[in-house]
Design an enzyme around this catalytic site. Structure first.
Site, PDB file in Angstrom:
ATOM      1  N   CYS A  72      16.082   0.304 -65.281  1.00 55.09           N
ATOM      2  CA  CYS A  72      16.165  -0.698 -66.155  1.00 55.09           C
ATOM      3  C   CYS A  72      15.561   0.751 -67.562  1.00 55.09           C
ATOM      4  CB  CYS A  72      14.983  -1.667 -66.699  1.00 55.09           C
ATOM      5  SG  CYS A  72      15.176  -2.323 -68.564  1.00 55.09           S
TER       6      CYS A  72
ATOM      7  N   GLY B 203      19.487 -30.021 -50.370  1.00 55.58           N
ATOM      8  CA  GLY B 203      21.487 -29.330 -50.955  1.00 55.58           C
ATOM      9  C   GLY B 203      22.460 -30.381 -50.352  1.00 55.58           C
TER      10      GLY B 203
ATOM     11  N   CYS C 244      12.010  -8.062 -69.475  1.00 49.43           N
ATOM     12  CA  CYS C 244      12.054  -6.985 -69.743  1.00 49.43           C
ATOM     13  C   CYS C 244      10.657  -6.499 -71.045  1.00 49.43           C
ATOM     14  CB  CYS C 244      13.059  -6.337 -70.421  1.00 49.43           C
ATOM     15  SG  CYS C 244      13.439  -4.518 -70.130  1.00 49.43           S
TER      16      CYS C 244
ATOM     17  N   CYS D 261      12.769  -0.600 -70.099  1.00 47.56           N
ATOM     18  CA  CYS D 261      10.840  -0.839 -69.387  1.00 47.56           C
ATOM     19  C   CYS D 261      10.846  -0.294 -67.741  1.00 47.56           C
ATOM     20  CB  CYS D 261      11.411  -2.778 -68.775  1.00 47.56           C
ATOM     21  SG  CYS D 261      11.997  -3.473 -67.595  1.00 47.56           S
TER      22      CYS D 261
ATOM     23  N   CYS E 273      17.918  -4.405 -68.318  1.00 51.64           N
ATOM     24  CA  CYS E 273      16.970  -5.813 -67.692  1.00 51.64           C
ATOM     25  C   CYS E 273      18.105  -7.131 -68.171  1.00 51.64           C
ATOM     26  CB  CYS E 273      15.866  -6.488 -67.021  1.00 51.64           C
ATOM     27  SG  CYS E 273      14.424  -5.534 -66.934  1.00 51.64           S
TER      28      CYS E 273
END
Lengths: 234, 289, 260
Positions: B250, B41, B281, B253, B275
């Site tokens: 979606c 980080g 997808c 899909c 998606c």
């Protein structure tokens, strides 16, 4: 047997006015006296004789030029001239009461709170003691004939007499071993003068050592156990 | 050199050093990456090079990728989840031409993924490396413009200010309004900007088996989240962190688990939700779709 | 009450130079818990420089500043790590700037300004932070309905009260104030002085107030220190310094104002 509550020895006060070419203004010279618990000493002398200055010296608002002022704080004598500021603050909080002619008002604090403040400060976080302080303040204001409708009003708008009585109430709310009174009855009517006289006598009978300036002869005769002639002082 | 003239399978151009950058530069960047991995980080400054494309197009991510890529790697490049947008296609071609590595659109096949603004829906696995393109690496920048001060705040882990921002959001909107680049605490120590991924992806940062590297070219910073590192999205106890949800699956899909993009389908205001991750997808749809 | 037996702040021989000139030239004093000390003097007397040196905002060139911490006894504030010093400054200390904009975050709401110190200390409950912020707005006599407003929309007096609330929310034991009432209208000043007076007493705060205004010192301070040319020329109980000033400079200061 009693130790003196106040012992003043060889006290002198001279103001040096640095911005007036160093002019020296002597107001007190070689003052010595003692005040024991239960005594009320009236300072006697013409205006300008240094009476108020003497009270301010004992209160440590003025610094002595020479001599000694000792105050008995219950456990021993404290030398005012050399005590640290913190020690003086403690003395003022616990031992010395000072009632002047004029109330230095804080603009927005209600009369009741002005009177109760010395006790509230002592109360710390205790709500019970704070409530008790306010009750005592009410009692004193009632005794001094301040109408209840004024209790929640800041005293800045009060008459001179009312302000003085608020000041007296504040000065008397905590029992002090030493009381310094500078014309406490100057602008009071007859009834209130009698009340204040009684309050001073009660304090004295409870063992306070009092030094005061009382212009009013009737008051002086009613409260003083003896007088100190300021002509000895200059 | 019009890119459309290049064949679909791009030959390696031997006039460039492998990965475009010279070896010394790659070593410098690798050292920065190692430090970044060692201090999860923490933003490590590095000597960002001029790249043959403008800042804002992923110069930081490209330099990181160029420094870690090897001949055996299989590269996937996505932009907002899609493999076929201009930015993704350009960067993929860049690496094909300068390294000759194999490329893929399948998340599971990739060993190295460079991304702009998404984390694939398919969970990453141990051994994979994902490289994020970062425009603004400093999460406190908008709140405290002085870099001397933000560096001190990181050094002393004084992050109250970040919660001030979240407090302001809740006071003003009733909820935390930040939806992208949602600040995270890495390994309980460093506050980090996860790059402008949707906060939907934030939970994927946490305890991810893959190595996650972040490169900011203009700001000359690299930082990292090593595999299996705790990454916590900031929140209040009484306003916990939440991700976006959609009221519909979606349209292609039927996924209810993925991040959806709104797509305008005609001139009459017709729209649908699909998606954002095109590979995800496609894998979920019948083979002939 | 054992901690009241020791000074909360002990300053010894503090010197702060700007080039060859000593803005503060060997100042020593002690401050006790619950005590309010006014530092007075004209501009250029070194009083603000002294305040910065003793509040750990500007390291002195010589001297020591020792603070009595809650749990670890007296510590030399400049020997602390920067992290520890900053933690101290935002928990057990407060600093009230003359210009409220310096002490506030002008681009976040009043509530967030008050809540920041709590969040910095790890408070992570929005409802509690907000309730505490509201409580402090009330204590500094602000309308709680303004909790989500930006200080940009506040008057000078309100900003100053907000700054005070922001500082006191962590219940500090020592507060530094740099000309907290100057630049305000007289009536606003009086109200703020009252507020400061009652808060310092209620919370038994130790405070150092830098001011050029002797009336402010009279109203708020137990003790006074008069500075001139970087040195302390006189010190004592407030009424003693104002009613019986000893030093020529103090006499000049006192005689230059009407009835302080």
């Amino acid at each position: 047997m009693h130790r003196p509550a106040i012992r003043v020895e060889g006290l002198s006060k001279t103001f040096t006015l640095h911005n007036q070419g160093g002019a020296q203004l002597q107001v007190l010279r070689n003052v010595s006296f003692e005040v024991h618990p239960g005594e009320c000493v009236a300072l006697d002398g013409a205006s300008g004789a240094g009476k108020s200055s003497l009270l301010k010296l004992i209160h440590a608002s003025y610094l002595a030029s020479a001599g000694s002022i000792r105050i008995d704080d219950g456990s021993g004598a404290v030398e005012v001239g050399t005590a640290a500021p913190r020690e003086l603050m403690r003395l003022r909080r616990d031992v010395i009461g000072y009632v002047s002619q004029f109330l230095r008002t804080v603009p927005r604090v209600a009369a009741l709170d002005v009177v109760a403040e010395p006790l509230i400060e002592e109360a710390g976080d205790s709500l019970d003691r704070a409530r008790d302080a306010l009750q005592q303040a009410e009692g004193l204001l009632r005794r001094l004939r301040i109408p209840a409708r004024l209790w929640q009003v800041p005293p800045a708008t009060f008459s001179g007499g009312e302000q003085q009585r608020v000041n007296i109430a504040r000065g008397f709310i905590r029992r002090k071993a030493v009381l310094l009174l500078d014309e406490p009855t100057a602008s009071l009517d007859a009834d209130n003068r009698i009340t204040v006289t009684a309050m001073i006598n009660e304090a004295r009978q409870e063992g306070a050592a009092i030094v005061g300036i009382f212009h009013d002869v009737r008051v002086r005769e009613a409260v003083a156990t003896r007088t100190y002639d300021m002509r000895q002082a200059l | 050199m019009n890119p459309t003239d290049l064949p679909a399978a791009v030959e390696r151009d031997a006039n460039f050093n492998f990965g475009y950058l010279d070896e010394r530069t790659k070593r410098m960047i690798r050292r920065a990456i190692l430090k970044a991995v060692a201090i999860p980080g923490y933003q490590v400054p590095f000597g960002s090079r001029e790249m043959p494309l403008p800042y804002g197009w992923g110069t930081g991510g490209i330099q990181v990728t160029a420094s870690v890529i090897g001949p055996q790697d299989v590269l996937k490049v996505i932009d907002q989840g899609a493999d076929d947008t201009v930015n993704a296609v350009s960067i993929r071609r860049f690496f094909q031409r300068t390294t000759g590595v194999a490329v893929t659109e399948r998340t599971v096949e990739a060993t190295l993924i460079q991304t702009r603004h998404r984390i694939p829906e398919t969970p990453l696995a141990e051994g994979q490396v994902i490289v994020y393109q970062v425009p603004v690496p400093e999460p406190l920048q908008r709140l405290e413009p002085r870099e001397t001060e933000t560096r001190r705040m990181h050094g002393l882990a004084e992050y109250g200010l970040m919660h001030v921002k979240l407090y302001e959001d809740i006071a003003r909107y009733g909820h935390v309004a930040t939806t992208y680049d949602y600040p995270v605490m890495v390994d309980g120590r460093y506050l980090m900007a996860p790059s402008p991924i949707p906060k939907f992806d934030n939970p994927k940062l946490h305890m991810n088996p893959a190595l996650q590297l972040f490169g900011a070219g203009r700001e000359k910073r690299i930082y990292a989240v090593p595999p299996w590192t705790s990454v916590e999205s900031l929140a209040f106890e009484d306003h916990p962190f939440e991700v976006q949800r959609w009221s519909q699956p979606c349209a292609l899909c039927g996924s209810t688990q993925s991040f959806l993009d709104e797509v305008i389908v005609d001139d009459r205001g017709g729209r649908m939700f699909v998606c954002s991750d095109t590979d995800w997808c496609r894998q979920r749809r019948p083979a002939d779709a | 009450m054992h901690e009241n037996d020791r000074p909360i702040l002990r300053v010894r021989g503090v010197v702060k130079r700007y080039g060859a000139r000593a803005a503060v030239d060997g100042v020593s004093f002690e401050l006790w818990p619950g005590e309010v000390l006014a530092v007075v003097g004209e501009s250029g007397s070194g009083k603000s420089t002294l305040l910065n040196a003793v509040s750990a905002r500007a390291r002195p060139d010589a001297g020591e500043v020792e603070f009595l911490t809650r749990h670890d006894g007296p510590v030399d504030v400049y020997a602390l790590s920067e992290a520890a010093r900053r933690l101290l400054a935002r928990t057990d200390w407060g600093f009230v700037h003359q210009n409220a904009a310096e002490g506030l975050r002008m681009n976040v709401s009043a509530g967030a300004n008050v809540g920041e110190r709590l969040m910095a200390l790890g408070e992570r409950h929005y409802g509690r932070i907000r309730a505490e912020a509201g409580d402090w707005l009330r204590r500094v006599e602000m309308d709680v309905a303004r909790i989500d407003d930006s200080p940009q929309t506040f008057s000078g007096g309100m900003r100053q009260r907000l700054q005070i609330a922001r500082n006191l929310v962590t219940r500090p034991r020592l507060v530094f104030m740099d000309e907290p009432t100057s630049g305000l209208d007289v009536s606003v000043q009086a109200r703020l002085l009252d507020l400061l007076r009652s808060l310092t007493r209620q919370l038994s705060l130790a405070a150092i107030i830098v001011t050029h205004d002797l009336a402010v010192a009279r109203l708020l301070a137990h003790r006074m220190m008069v500075m001139k040319g970087g040195r302390v020329v006189e010190t004592g109980l407030t009424d003693q310094v104002l009613d019986d000033p000893q030093h020529p400079y103090t006499q000049l200061l006192v005689s230059s104002v009407l009835q302080p």
